[in-house]
Design an enzyme around this catalytic site. Structure first.
Site, PDB file in Angstrom:
ATOM      1  CD  GLU A  99     -83.081 -75.608  21.842  1.00 52.79           C
ATOM      2  OE1 GLU A  99     -83.635 -76.495  21.179  1.00 52.79           O
ATOM      3  OE2 GLU A  99     -82.002 -75.767  22.430  1.00 52.79           O
ATOM      4  CG  ASN A 126     -82.314 -70.956  27.186  1.00 47.05           C
ATOM      5  OD1 ASN A 126     -81.423 -70.128  27.336  1.00 47.05           O
ATOM      6  ND2 ASN A 126     -82.082 -72.271  27.166  1.00 47.05           N
ATOM      7  CG  HIS A 134     -74.693 -74.904  23.022  1.00 49.92           C
ATOM      8  ND1 HIS A 134     -74.110 -75.587  24.066  1.00 49.92           N
ATOM      9  CD2 HIS A 134     -76.010 -74.829  23.306  1.00 49.92           C
ATOM     10  CE1 HIS A 134     -75.045 -75.927  24.947  1.00 49.92           C
ATOM     11  NE2 HIS A 134     -76.207 -75.466  24.507  1.00 49.92           N
ATOM     12  CD  GLU A 162     -78.720 -74.623  27.024  1.00 47.22           C
ATOM     13  OE1 GLU A 162     -78.257 -75.354  26.126  1.00 47.22           O
ATOM     14  OE2 GLU A 162     -79.933 -74.522  27.261  1.00 47.22           O
ATOM     15  CG  ASP A 202     -70.913 -76.100  25.043  1.00 51.57           C
ATOM     16  OD1 ASP A 202     -71.215 -75.409  24.038  1.00 51.57           O
ATOM     17  OD2 ASP A 202     -71.528 -77.125  25.374  1.00 51.57           O
TER      18      ASP A 202
END
Ligand code: G2I
Length: 444
Positions: A157, A198, A234, A262, A264
């Site tokens: 990030e 990432n 996300h 990641e 979701d």
């Protein structure tokens, strides 16, 4: 001896009873996701919590996934809560579990602005001190797991939404080159691990992902070791970026791998069958985008069960973001992942019941109810053969085609999902003459 024998048989009984009440074996007959992914040369991973890797949680994590990412266990705050005092217990446990289950490990994460120990964030450091703290951290952690980690999220990030560098301990203290240095130190500590940057909100083509693109391009031109980019993903229900595949492809064209790290898909609670169907479609399109690009290494979900997801505590009122519900029953999203990886859906546990609800001199109204118990469907097709010349004239809640006596009805866009314990009904009008016998319906 006697008590030992009693003890053993009691243990066996306990195990047998536990097995009886174990996870819904709903998808037991289906090919595990990891086998489907492996056949496509892809990784299917999940973030895990070490303390939960027993029982049903451990069974599913081991059986369905070929990669694990420690959700928190490898972050700096976890491994070095006090300066010079290391706690590798949970990270070691996850690595050992992965090795025992023939799984890769994705190391997460070495350089981040969050979840750092307070001794680090509260300290006052010169630039030189900060640089050597970071170098030591990377050398120690990457070195400890040398040869055991397939890929490291080295830097996590680093960007703001507008593509400028995020103001962090690292950027403020070391300048933008903390990224190149971190990658270089990681390479030195484990030359075989793939090294990634990432970030989130970099799934589609936008200012942030373009900043990441330009950074990777610059790093490559300078000979800095960078092997891949992680798109966290996300996502919010119904909002898979339309440029996802194009974005993956542009990174691939730069000569780096891409991983969805990641995934979701959160929804406003409570969930219902319409939202679960949309979620399945969202998971499917993310998986499909990765499958379509050779350099997309694979997809990791950020927790595989709704009982182990960061979403509800971070976004109150939202949740149900993962492929399994809180009781470990696979959701439509699970089957969508399987389908995108080339699996065929098992309809074991689902039935289709045909009935004639009214009939007049030359016509009739019929309906088919598809019900599932212990398994669920993300899409369906009901087929049958009319034995006495009947002809469908009109259908609702399904798209029906008839060729000769063969009828095939596929779900509408809004009712493909049949949850375990739920049902879907569609209807039709038809013509008949002579007799109108009931056909047997096959589900596919
Ligand atoms: O925030 C979601 C993810 C965004 N990308 C980077 C990931 O590393 C991040 O993961 C989450 C974990 O899933 C959460 O479990 O990172 C969070 C912290 O930013 C984690 O939450 C923390 C809680 O905030 C702590 O209160 C808790 O002690 O998890 C800790 C361990 O359970």
């Amino acid at each position: 001896m006697r008590s030992l024998r009693t003890g053993l048989s009691l243990a066996a009984l306990v195990a047998a009873v536990a097995a009886l009440f174990a996870a819904p074996a709903a998808h037991a007959g289906d090919t595990p996701l990891r086998d489907l992914a492996a056949a496509k040369g892809k990784v299917i991973g999940t973030a895990v919590t070490g303390s939960k890797l027993t029982g049903t949680y451990g069974d599913i994590a081991g059986a369905q996934f070929n990669s694990l990412t420690p959700g928190n266990a490898m972050k700096w705050g976890s491994v070095e809560p006090t300066q010079g005092t290391f706690n590798w217990a949970e990270a070691d446990q996850i690595v050992a579990f992965a090795q025992a289950h023939n799984q890769q490990v994705r190391g997460h994460t070495l350089v981040w602005h969050s979840q750092n120990p307070s001794w680090l964030t509260n300290g006052t450091w010169t630039s030189a001190q900060l640089g050597s703290l970071l170098q030591n951290h990377i050398s120690t952690e990457v070195g400890r797991y040398k040869g055991e980690i397939a890929a490291w999220d080295v830097v996590n990030e680093p960007f703001n939404e507008d593509g400028t560098y995020r103001s962090t301990l690292w950027y403020n203290g070391l300048g933008a080159d903390y990224i190149a240095n971190a990658l270089t130190w990681a390479r030195a500590a484990d030359p075989d691990a793939k090294l990634y940057i990432n970030d989130y909100n970099v799934e589609g083509v936008n200012a942030k992902s373009t900043a990441l693109y330009n950074l990777v391009k610059d790093l490559k031109s300078r000979g800095v070791p960078i092997d891949g980019v992680g798109l966290q993903a996300h996502l919010v229900l119904g909002q898979v970026p339309s440029t996802l595949q194009q974005n993956i492809q542009r990174f691939a064209d730069l000569g780096v791998d891409v991983a969805i790290t990641e995934l979701d898909v959160r929804m406003a609670l409570p969930s219902d069958s319409t939202k679960l169907a949309q979620q399945a479609a969202d998971y499917k399109s993310v998986l499909a985008a990765c499958v379509a690009v050779t350099r997309c290494a694979g997809v990791t979900v950020w927790g595989f069960t709704d009982s182990d997801s960061w979403v509800p505590s971070t976004f109150p009122g939202y949740g149900a973001a993962t492929p399994y519900d809180e009781n470990y029953a696979p959701k439509p999203a699970y089957y969508a992942i399987a389908q995108a990886l080339g699996g065929t859906q098992s309809t074991d546990g689902c039935s289709a019941t045909y009935s004639v609800t009214s009939q007049w001199n030359t016509g009739f109204t019929g309906q088919v109810t598809i019900a599932c118990s212990g398994t669920s469907l993300s899409s369906w097709t009901a087929s049958w053969s009319f034995g006495a010349g009947q002809q469908i004239t009109q259908a609702w809640n399904a798209t029906c085609t008839q060729s000769g006596s063969a009828v095939s009805c596929a779900n509408a866009s809004y009712n493909g999902s049949v949850p375990s314990g739920g049902s879907v009904t569609f209807g039709f009008n038809g013509s008949w003459s002579g007799s109108n016998p009931l056909p047997t319906v096959t589900l596919g």
